[in-house]
Design a protein around this motif. Structure first.
Motif, PDB file in Angstrom:
ATOM      1  N   THR A   1       0.874  -1.164   0.000  1.00  0.00           N
ATOM      2  CA  THR A   1       0.000   0.000   0.000  1.00  0.00           C
ATOM      3  C   THR A   1       0.909   1.210   0.000  1.00  0.00           C
ATOM      4  OG1 THR A   1      -2.006   0.999   0.930  1.00  0.00           O
ATOM      5  CG2 THR A   1      -0.285   0.369   2.507  1.00  0.00           C
ATOM      6  N   GLU A   2       0.306   2.385  -0.217  1.00  0.00           N
ATOM      7  CA  GLU A   2       1.118   3.609  -0.193  1.00  0.00           C
ATOM      8  C   GLU A   2       0.550   4.543   0.881  1.00  0.00           C
ATOM      9  OE1 GLU A   2      -0.758   6.464  -1.550  1.00  0.00           O
ATOM     10  OE2 GLU A   2      -2.224   4.856  -1.421  1.00  0.00           O
ATOM     11  N   TYR A   3       1.214   5.669   1.060  1.00  0.00           N
ATOM     12  CA  TYR A   3       0.962   6.484   2.243  1.00  0.00           C
ATOM     13  C   TYR A   3      -0.466   7.027   2.341  1.00  0.00           C
ATOM     14  CZ  TYR A   3       6.078   6.364   2.251  1.00  0.00           C
ATOM     15  OH  TYR A   3       7.389   5.957   2.233  1.00  0.00           O
TER      16      TYR A   3
ATOM     17  N   PRO B   1       5.984   4.693  -1.433  1.00  0.00           N
ATOM     18  CA  PRO B   1       5.423   5.932  -1.983  1.00  0.00           C
ATOM     19  C   PRO B   1       4.404   5.634  -3.082  1.00  0.00           C
ATOM     20  CG  PRO B   1       7.833   5.982  -1.933  1.00  0.00           C
ATOM     21  CD  PRO B   1       7.421   4.566  -1.657  1.00  0.00           C
ATOM     22  N   SER B   2       3.541   6.597  -3.360  1.00  0.00           N
ATOM     23  CA  SER B   2       2.509   6.422  -4.394  1.00  0.00           C
ATOM     24  C   SER B   2       3.102   6.181  -5.769  1.00  0.00           C
ATOM     25  CB  SER B   2       1.608   7.661  -4.435  1.00  0.00           C
ATOM     26  OG  SER B   2       0.968   7.857  -3.197  1.00  0.00           O
ATOM     27  N   THR B   3       4.316   6.662  -6.003  1.00  0.00           N
ATOM     28  CA  THR B   3       4.949   6.528  -7.318  1.00  0.00           C
ATOM     29  C   THR B   3       5.720   5.219  -7.470  1.00  0.00           C
ATOM     30  OG1 THR B   3       6.804   7.794  -6.404  1.00  0.00           O
ATOM     31  CG2 THR B   3       5.171   9.018  -7.681  1.00  0.00           C
ATOM     32  N   PHE B   4       5.652   4.370  -6.468  1.00  0.00           N
ATOM     33  CA  PHE B   4       6.417   3.118  -6.506  1.00  0.00           C
ATOM     34  C   PHE B   4       5.872   2.169  -7.567  1.00  0.00           C
ATOM     35  CE2 PHE B   4       7.098  -1.265  -4.903  1.00  0.00           C
ATOM     36  CZ  PHE B   4       8.478  -1.263  -4.830  1.00  0.00           C
TER      37      PHE B   4
ATOM     38  N   GLY C   1      -0.233   4.422  -7.269  1.00  0.00           N
ATOM     39  CA  GLY C   1      -1.274   5.441  -7.299  1.00  0.00           C
ATOM     40  C   GLY C   1      -1.637   5.903  -5.903  1.00  0.00           C
ATOM     41  N   GLY C   2      -2.897   6.309  -5.685  1.00  0.00           N
ATOM     42  CA  GLY C   2      -3.272   6.840  -4.378  1.00  0.00           C
ATOM     43  C   GLY C   2      -4.741   6.703  -4.083  1.00  0.00           C
ATOM     44  N   GLY C   3      -5.113   7.071  -2.862  1.00  0.00           N
ATOM     45  CA  GLY C   3      -6.522   7.126  -2.488  1.00  0.00           C
ATOM     46  C   GLY C   3      -7.241   8.182  -3.302  1.00  0.00           C
ATOM     47  N   ASP C   4      -8.528   7.953  -3.576  1.00  0.00           N
ATOM     48  CA  ASP C   4      -9.238   8.816  -4.524  1.00  0.00           C
ATOM     49  C   ASP C   4      -9.300  10.278  -4.103  1.00  0.00           C
ATOM     50  OD1 ASP C   4     -11.042   8.363  -2.459  1.00  0.00           O
ATOM     51  OD2 ASP C   4     -12.540   7.387  -3.713  1.00  0.00           O
ATOM     52  N   GLY C   5      -9.446  10.535  -2.792  1.00  0.00           N
ATOM     53  CA  GLY C   5      -9.515  11.922  -2.355  1.00  0.00           C
ATOM     54  C   GLY C   5      -8.224  12.680  -2.572  1.00  0.00           C
TER      55      GLY C   5
END
Length: 506
Positions: free
Chosen positions: A173-175, A211-214, A238-242
């Motif tokens: 997961t990412e941050y 990180p999200s860019t991993f 990527g990341g969480g939608d918000g």
């Protein structure tokens, strides 16, 4: 290097796959819906296999409909629903349905955490209040009520993390998504051993943080056959939608701010440090961009209040719109334009489903105040839009104590009407920017994150290629001056009724 970037936006009602060129141009999109299982009053679950099938269907259909070569996709990345709990075994098989963000069953578990740590101390670790909404409380519920499933659980994942696993075979997961688990150290960007201890869960059941860019890995041969992508395509977390929407709206450096005006609504900015409000009215997310944060305040019913107005008071407008092939909101906005700023003294409190930011009061109720014999229909209609905007203005002013904000990019269905956008400009006393694509911020943010992770872009300023501003609303000085005392009265109205609200639960 590939010619395209594929973004998946895994929402509550379905997945949207969107294809962009490396220059940020939208090539096409496909949507596949799935169900939410609501039951027991406050429970909400989804089948993770539905997420995967939605990703497979949308990817194959998008590749087919656009006619691109799958080998020309340079990266695939994600924007996904947050605050969930999907328990999987060592082979990544779901052990039960996913408990999603809307589920509120874990109230007892949240109370158990509060026996060890105050709300203020929890807030200063996580950036959020301790509530039943977050992932760790839901995992605690599984442990307390489904011990055999808890025992078999190898990792607990959010939606996009599960899809990353299906594509690559890796658990990460990412941050930003980790922040939605409720046991994440926001300043240290790591799992909080203290909160994990208070929760009484096994920290090894949480996925590895990146990180999200991993780049989690390449698409496996098996996943390539299922999705139509080329094996080896880089998969970026990527990341969480918000938070991916921060990137998609250009909120990539301190002070850059956006507001999403959907059924609910929020204002989110970007800062170099978390924002800790002394009354805990706002929350802070870990940003998709390493080293930055995304302070935020979300209210319950924004477009929801506007829709309530349409379905209750504006039935005639709805009827006329159906006859003439128009939107009911067109007729409503015509009337709203005829009412002055301040609605001749009418105040609307937009708390139709209780309230999150800035009130955090489940008992809060909606109300029209200041009605007089000379009050017009136009006044009442406009007061709904003003009430929603004045509530968000309180959030904005909290954020402004920490960072300079001189313009806001607005997205979502509520941003379609120029009347409401001008009300925002006047109440916020700031420029309102309107992008040409109001519903693609999450997808664009995921695409840019994927491009940065895969080395297609040097940094997140690449979003400037994606983001086209269609119109700008400047604040009207006369309206700004008039709204000053109105905003004060709006706040006073809420506090005057605060003790009355619980008595209306009959």
């Amino acid at each position: 290097m590939g010619k395209y970037i594929l973004a998946h936006d895994l929402g509550t009602s379905g997945n949207k796959a969107t294809l962009f060129t490396e220059k940020g141009k939208l090539v096409g999109s496909q949507v596949h819906s799935y169900d939410v299982h609501y039951f027991n009053g406050t429970w909400a679950e989804q089948d993770a296999e539905d997420w995967w099938q939605a990703v497979c269907h949308t990817t194959r259909n998008l590749i087919e409909s656009t006619g691109i070569n799958p080998g020309d996709i340079g990266a695939v990345s994600f924007s996904g629903q947050m605050m969930g709990c999907l328990c999987v075994d060592r082979d990544g098989r779901p052990l039960r349905k996913a408990i999603i963000w809307a589920d509120q069953r874990a109230t007892k578990q949240a109370a158990q955490i509060e026996e060890h740590i105050s709300q203020q101390d929890f807030y200063h670790i996580v950036g959020h209040r301790n509530t039943a909404s977050y992932g760790v409380q839901k995992l605690m519920w599984v442990k307390d009520n489904e011990p055999e499933i808890y025992r078999q659980t190898y990792k607990t994942l959010n939606a996009k993390d599960y899809i990353v696993f299906r594509l690559t075979g890796k658990f990460y997961t990412e941050y930003s998504d980790a922040n939605s688990m409720g046991c994440f150290d926001l300043c240290g960007l790591k799992w909080s051993e203290e909160l994990i201890s208070y929760a009484g869960i096994d920290g090894d059941k949480l996925p590895e943080l990146k990180p999200s860019t991993f780049v989690a890995g390449g698409v496996t041969e098996k996943a390539a056959q299922a999705t139509g992508m080329a094996a080896g395509t880089p998969v970026v977390l990527g990341g969480g939608d918000g938070v991916t929407a921060n990137v998609g709206t250009g909120s990539i450096c301190p002070g850059k701010t956006y507001s999403c005006m959907g059924t609910s609504a929020w204002i989110t900015t970007t800062t170099e440090k978390p924002v800790f409000d002394d009354q805990m009215r706002t929350v802070t997310w870990a940003h998709v961009i390493p080293g930055l944060y995304a302070p935020n305040g979300t209210m319950q019913t924004a477009g929801g209040a506007y829709n309530w107005l349409k379905t209750t008071i504006c039935r005639m407008e709805t009827y006329d719109a159906k006859l003439h092939g128009k939107s009911p909101y067109d007729y409503m906005n015509e009337q709203i334009e005829q009412a002055p700023a301040g609605c001749n003294g009418v105040i609307f409190l937009p708390y139709l489903l209780g309230e999150r930011a800035p009130r955090w009061n489940v008992d809060a109720k909606g109300a029209f105040l200041g009605l007089k014999s000379e009050t017009t229909r136009n006044d009442m209609l406009r007061s709904v839009l003003e009430g929603v905007t004045m509530n968000l203005d309180i959030v904005l002013n909290i954020l402004r104590k920490h960072v300079k904000i001189d313009e806001i990019t607005v997205i979502g269905g509520g941003a379609k009407g120029s009347v409401w956008r001008q009300i925002m400009a006047d109440i916020y006393n700031t420029r309102i920017l309107v992008p040409s694509l109001l519903e693609e911020a999450g997808s664009m943010g995921a695409a840019v994150t994927g491009g940065v992770g895969a080395g297609i872009y040097k940094d997140f300023t690449a979003v400037e290629e994606f983001l086209e501003i269609n119109s700008v609303h400047e604040p009207n000085p006369e309206a700004v001056k008039k709204y000053g005392p109105v905003k004060e009265v709006f706040d006073e109205c809420y506090f005057a009724l605060e003790k009355v609200f619980p008595k209306l639960n009959f």
